[in-house]
Design an enzyme around this catalytic site. Structure first.
Site, short mmCIF file in Angstrom:
data_model
loop_
_atom_site.label_atom_id
_atom_site.label_comp_id
_atom_site.label_asym_id
_atom_site.label_seq_id
_atom_site.Cartn_x
_atom_site.Cartn_y
_atom_site.Cartn_z
N THR A 50 -30.38 2.96 6.77
CA THR A 50 -30.32 3.35 8.19
C THR A 50 -31.33 2.57 9.01
O THR A 50 -31.05 2.15 10.14
CB THR A 50 -30.56 4.85 8.34
OG1 THR A 50 -29.55 5.56 7.62
CG2 THR A 50 -30.51 5.28 9.80
N CYS A 51 -32.51 2.36 8.45
CA CYS A 51 -33.57 1.65 9.16
C CYS A 51 -33.14 0.22 9.48
O CYS A 51 -33.39 -0.30 10.58
CB CYS A 51 -34.85 1.63 8.33
SG CYS A 51 -35.40 3.27 7.81
N SER A 52 -32.49 -0.45 8.52
CA SER A 52 -32.12 -1.85 8.67
C SER A 52 -30.84 -2.05 9.46
O SER A 52 -30.69 -3.02 10.19
CB SER A 52 -31.97 -2.51 7.29
OG SER A 52 -33.20 -2.53 6.61
#
Length: 248
Positions: A50-52
């Site tokens: 999700t972060c990337s």
């Protein structure tokens, strides 16, 4: 987990780490936040899905709109080391963001956001949240709901921009499929640049994209092929016509 909303309080006064020009340096939070308006988003870890794929890229995409609405700096914070954060930033092309390493978790703990993710093999990490800080004081926090997994519902860049200015417009984004040495491709990319539209350039023969892929998607084998905000525009001439109609 008993996450703590720190609105109205000052951020912790600690030292974080960052890699600049091949050097490991200390970054004092008082220098980041004092006398400035800073948007912060904190996440569980670099390179995580999700972060990337969503959290960091969208803050980078909306950076100009956030800056135009009073933000001086956008900080991405994670309980990772500075070397990981530097490499991740280069991989993500996060040119509009400041990636800071809270390797010891001292800032995150001071914000009441340090959680145990040992079940994932992460150890102590940050809960996902974002906040707007003015002159060192937390004005607004968007804390993800306390439920299993890695919820991502309120700490996104669009929510932050809506808080700053509900009427703020969003930038268009384009994808261009090109072929090396194609003059029409160069013309299409210049047209997008002239209209201040950021784009992703996908070259045939790279990233497993072939002429057959292009024909399957568009019914055409010619380059370039341009999409803006998910809408297929066509080639360089059709792109020029698209902007001519928009300005008419």
């Amino acid at each position: 987990m008993a996450l703590q909303n720190r609105e109205g309080e000052f951020v912790p006064n600690v030292s974080l780490k960052q890699r600049r020009g091949g050097e490991l340096i200390d970054v004092e939070t008082k220098d980041i936040f004092s006398g400035r308006t800073v948007a912060v988003f904190s996440l569980p870890g670099a390179y995580t899905p999700t972060c990337s794929s969503t959290h960091l890229p969208r803050y980078n995409e909306l950076a100009e709109q956030l800056f135009a609405n009073g933000v001086d700096e956008i900080v991405c914070l994670s309980v990772n080391d500075a070397f990981v954060m530097e490499a991740w930033g280069e991989h993500q092309e996060a040119e509009n963001l400041s990636l800071l390493a809270d390797g010891n978790g001292s800032f995150t703990e001071g914000m009441g956001m340090l959680v145990d993710k040992s079940d994932l093999g992460f150890g102590k990490r940050s809960w996902r949240y974002s906040m707007l800080v003015r002159d060192g004081k937390v004005e607004k926090m968007f804390i993800e709901p306390e439920k299993p997994g890695d919820p991502f519902e309120v700490s996104d860049a669009d929510t932050m921009l809506d808080y700053l200015n509900p009427q703020a417009s969003r930038p268009s984004f384009a994808t261009v499929i090109t072929k090396p040495g194609c003059p029409h491709c160069a013309r299409a990319k210049q047209t997008l640049a002239d209209h201040h539209i950021a784009y992703e350039d996908i070259s045939i023969g790279n990233r497993d994209v072939t002429s057959r892929s292009l024909r399957a998607m568009t019914g055409r084998a010619t380059t370039p092929q341009v999409w803006i905000d998910g809408q297929h525009i066509g080639g360089a001439d059709e792109l020029a016509e698209h902007f001519e109609k928009a300005s008419a």
